[in-house]
Design a protein around this motif. Structure first.
Motif, PDB file in Angstrom:
ATOM      1  N   PRO A  32      40.271 -18.322 -56.597  1.00 22.19           N
ATOM      2  CA  PRO A  32      39.838 -19.714 -56.373  1.00 22.19           C
ATOM      3  C   PRO A  32      39.254 -19.892 -54.978  1.00 22.19           C
ATOM      4  O   PRO A  32      39.843 -19.447 -53.995  1.00 22.19           O
ATOM      5  CB  PRO A  32      41.126 -20.514 -56.554  1.00 22.19           C
ATOM      6  CG  PRO A  32      42.229 -19.539 -56.318  1.00 22.19           C
ATOM      7  CD  PRO A  32      41.726 -18.215 -56.790  1.00 22.19           C
ATOM      8  N   PRO A  33      38.082 -20.510 -54.880  1.00 20.25           N
ATOM      9  CA  PRO A  33      37.460 -20.699 -53.569  1.00 20.25           C
ATOM     10  C   PRO A  33      38.108 -21.828 -52.777  1.00 20.25           C
ATOM     11  O   PRO A  33      38.681 -22.763 -53.354  1.00 20.25           O
ATOM     12  CB  PRO A  33      36.012 -21.049 -53.928  1.00 20.25           C
ATOM     13  CG  PRO A  33      36.121 -21.732 -55.251  1.00 20.25           C
ATOM     14  CD  PRO A  33      37.246 -21.036 -55.975  1.00 20.25           C
ATOM     15  N   ASP A  34      38.015 -21.744 -51.476  1.00 15.22           N
ATOM     16  CA  ASP A  34      38.477 -22.825 -50.614  1.00 15.22           C
ATOM     17  C   ASP A  34      37.574 -24.037 -50.817  1.00 15.22           C
ATOM     18  O   ASP A  34      36.378 -23.897 -51.081  1.00 15.22           O
ATOM     19  CB  ASP A  34      38.431 -22.381 -49.146  1.00 15.22           C
ATOM     20  CG  ASP A  34      39.000 -23.434 -48.221  1.00 15.22           C
ATOM     21  OD1 ASP A  34      40.239 -23.510 -48.084  1.00 15.22           O
ATOM     22  OD2 ASP A  34      38.192 -24.192 -47.627  1.00 15.22           O
ATOM     23  N   ALA A  35      38.136 -25.208 -50.692  1.00 15.43           N
ATOM     24  CA  ALA A  35      37.374 -26.439 -50.934  1.00 15.43           C
ATOM     25  C   ALA A  35      36.182 -26.590 -49.989  1.00 15.43           C
ATOM     26  O   ALA A  35      35.187 -27.239 -50.329  1.00 15.43           O
ATOM     27  CB  ALA A  35      38.301 -27.652 -50.805  1.00 15.43           C
ATOM     28  N   SER A  36      36.286 -25.977 -48.800  1.00 15.02           N
ATOM     29  CA  SER A  36      35.209 -26.116 -47.816  1.00 15.02           C
ATOM     30  C   SER A  36      34.075 -25.101 -48.017  1.00 15.02           C
ATOM     31  O   SER A  36      33.042 -25.177 -47.360  1.00 15.02           O
ATOM     32  CB  SER A  36      35.772 -25.944 -46.400  1.00 15.02           C
ATOM     33  OG  SER A  36      36.294 -24.628 -46.227  1.00 15.02           O
ATOM     34  N   TRP A  37      34.288 -24.167 -48.944  1.00 19.71           N
ATOM     35  CA  TRP A  37      33.284 -23.111 -49.163  1.00 19.71           C
ATOM     36  C   TRP A  37      32.436 -23.460 -50.376  1.00 19.71           C
ATOM     37  O   TRP A  37      32.959 -23.704 -51.467  1.00 19.71           O
ATOM     38  CB  TRP A  37      33.971 -21.759 -49.376  1.00 19.71           C
ATOM     39  CG  TRP A  37      33.014 -20.606 -49.398  1.00 19.71           C
ATOM     40  CD1 TRP A  37      32.195 -20.193 -48.405  1.00 19.71           C
ATOM     41  CD2 TRP A  37      32.772 -19.718 -50.507  1.00 19.71           C
ATOM     42  NE1 TRP A  37      31.458 -19.099 -48.798  1.00 19.71           N
ATOM     43  CE2 TRP A  37      31.795 -18.776 -50.083  1.00 19.71           C
ATOM     44  CE3 TRP A  37      33.290 -19.617 -51.791  1.00 19.71           C
ATOM     45  CZ2 TRP A  37      31.320 -17.761 -50.900  1.00 19.71           C
ATOM     46  CZ3 TRP A  37      32.818 -18.602 -52.610  1.00 19.71           C
ATOM     47  CH2 TRP A  37      31.845 -17.690 -52.164  1.00 19.71           C
ATOM     48  N   THR A  38      31.125 -23.491 -50.200  1.00 18.13           N
ATOM     49  CA  THR A  38      30.224 -23.950 -51.261  1.00 18.13           C
ATOM     50  C   THR A  38      29.442 -22.818 -51.921  1.00 18.13           C
ATOM     51  O   THR A  38      28.496 -23.066 -52.664  1.00 18.13           O
ATOM     52  CB  THR A  38      29.219 -24.962 -50.686  1.00 18.13           C
ATOM     53  OG1 THR A  38      28.453 -24.330 -49.637  1.00 18.13           O
ATOM     54  CG2 THR A  38      29.938 -26.190 -50.131  1.00 18.13           C
ATOM     55  N   GLY A  39      29.830 -21.590 -51.670  1.00 17.98           N
ATOM     56  CA  GLY A  39      29.047 -20.467 -52.182  1.00 17.98           C
ATOM     57  C   GLY A  39      29.546 -19.857 -53.481  1.00 17.98           C
ATOM     58  O   GLY A  39      29.028 -18.809 -53.897  1.00 17.98           O
ATOM     59  N   GLN A  40      30.531 -20.470 -54.150  1.00 18.21           N
ATOM     60  CA  GLN A  40      31.121 -19.856 -55.333  1.00 18.21           C
ATOM     61  C   GLN A  40      30.118 -19.651 -56.461  1.00 18.21           C
ATOM     62  O   GLN A  40      30.085 -18.587 -57.100  1.00 18.21           O
ATOM     63  CB  GLN A  40      32.295 -20.702 -55.840  1.00 18.21           C
ATOM     64  CG  GLN A  40      32.998 -20.157 -57.075  1.00 18.21           C
ATOM     65  CD  GLN A  40      33.724 -18.837 -56.825  1.00 18.21           C
ATOM     66  OE1 GLN A  40      33.954 -18.450 -55.678  1.00 18.21           O
ATOM     67  NE2 GLN A  40      34.086 -18.141 -57.896  1.00 18.21           N
ATOM     68  N   ALA A  41      29.280 -20.647 -56.710  1.00 14.38           N
ATOM     69  CA  ALA A  41      28.318 -20.536 -57.817  1.00 14.38           C
ATOM     70  C   ALA A  41      27.338 -19.387 -57.571  1.00 14.38           C
ATOM     71  O   ALA A  41      27.053 -18.590 -58.484  1.00 14.38           O
ATOM     72  CB  ALA A  41      27.559 -21.849 -57.985  1.00 14.38           C
ATOM     73  N   ALA A  42      26.844 -19.293 -56.345  1.00 18.84           N
ATOM     74  CA  ALA A  42      25.916 -18.212 -56.016  1.00 18.84           C
ATOM     75  C   ALA A  42      26.626 -16.867 -56.081  1.00 18.84           C
ATOM     76  O   ALA A  42      26.056 -15.872 -56.548  1.00 18.84           O
ATOM     77  CB  ALA A  42      25.320 -18.431 -54.620  1.00 18.84           C
ATOM     78  N   TYR A  43      27.861 -16.835 -55.629  1.00 18.28           N
ATOM     79  CA  TYR A  43      28.643 -15.605 -55.645  1.00 18.28           C
ATOM     80  C   TYR A  43      28.856 -15.134 -57.074  1.00 18.28           C
ATOM     81  O   TYR A  43      28.735 -13.937 -57.375  1.00 18.28           O
ATOM     82  CB  TYR A  43      29.987 -15.860 -54.958  1.00 18.28           C
ATOM     83  CG  TYR A  43      30.576 -14.657 -54.278  1.00 18.28           C
ATOM     84  CD1 TYR A  43      30.189 -14.296 -52.992  1.00 18.28           C
ATOM     85  CD2 TYR A  43      31.531 -13.867 -54.921  1.00 18.28           C
ATOM     86  CE1 TYR A  43      30.728 -13.194 -52.357  1.00 18.28           C
ATOM     87  CE2 TYR A  43      32.076 -12.750 -54.302  1.00 18.28           C
ATOM     88  CZ  TYR A  43      31.667 -12.429 -53.019  1.00 18.28           C
ATOM     89  OH  TYR A  43      32.200 -11.330 -52.401  1.00 18.28           O
TER      90      TYR A  43
END
Length: 244
Positions: A108-119
């Motif tokens: 699960p990504p940290d709430a402040s990190w917005t790169g999950q979709a690209a990752y």
């Protein structure tokens, strides 16, 4: 060092002889294999070719065949047994890369990190495609190395170009014949699977042929500096072994 100082030797007589550049070639083989899968496999490129027009292709095809070129160099210079160790090293590295990507993408990504979709788009490969890629690589590389080693004995070390191209015809043929049906049968139309399989096989063989002069230069340099020319006249060709 001249060609006269290159020792023609059977692979069975090498024993524990130290190879000065083997480790570097092995690292290059594994690195190119991993990077071509990570960086190149996920992108579909499009180029405008004369007489053909716009042509879409997987960008990894530009670099993945280099692993076969280095595989040819390994077998030609160091023999089948050492090439076999490199293939297994690449196989395990690909398995670890797939496992690592799966775990990291699933975390699960940290709430402040917005790169999950690209990752996920880059590293979240479909398990079926990953499995197909690893199996096809393993089988194709072993066929490539086997044909290369056997042809060297048959030709008494002459006509290197026949071995590099001939081994690629069979090795990449097995690779493509396994990868595309395993990865895309039932997802693409049967006609598209066959078309892409044949097209990419032909492109990889053509790419290998174009790189033949480079292969000659690298093979010649390594043989001169290692001082040997290895033949697999008495080698056991089972792939299920990692010792030399």
């Amino acid at each position: 060092m001249s060609d006269a100082t290159i020792e023609k030797i059977d692979a069975s007589a090498l024993g524990g002889r130290r190879m000065r550049y083997f480790d570097f070639v092995m690292v290059a083989f594994v690195v190119i294999l991993l990077l071509s899968n990570v960086i190149g496999a996920g992108k579909v490129a499009n180029v405008d070719l004369p007489l053909i027009g716009a042509y879409a292709f997987g960008a990894g095809i530009l670099f993945f065949p280099l692993s076969y070129v280095i595989g040819d160099v390994l077998t030609e210079v160091y023999g089948y047994a050492r090439a076999r160790r490199c293939i297994w090293a690449g196989f395990v590295a690909m398995l670890f890369m797939a496992l690592m990507a799966t775990i990291v993408v699933a975390m699960p990504p940290d709430a402040s990190w917005t790169g999950q979709a690209a990752y996920e788009q880059v590293f979240g490969q479909v398990p079926r495609i990953v499995f197909a890629s690893i199996i096809a690589f393993w089988a194709g590389e072993f066929v490539n190395s086997y044909v290369m080693a056997r042809m060297k004995v048959w030709t008494d070390g002459k006509y290197l170009w026949t071995r590099t191209i001939g081994s690629t015809v069979f090795g990449q043929g097995v690779d493509s014949l396994l990868f595309y049906p395993l990865a895309f049968w039932g997802v693409w139309t049967n006609e598209l699977v066959v078309t892409v399989m044949i097209t990419n096989w032909l492109l990889k063989v053509a790419w290998e042929a174009l790189l033949t002069p480079v292969t000659y230069i690298v093979v010649g340099w390594l043989k001169r500096h290692e001082g040997l020319d290895v033949y697999d006249a008495h080698t056991g060709f089972t792939p299920f072994k990692t010792t030399v």
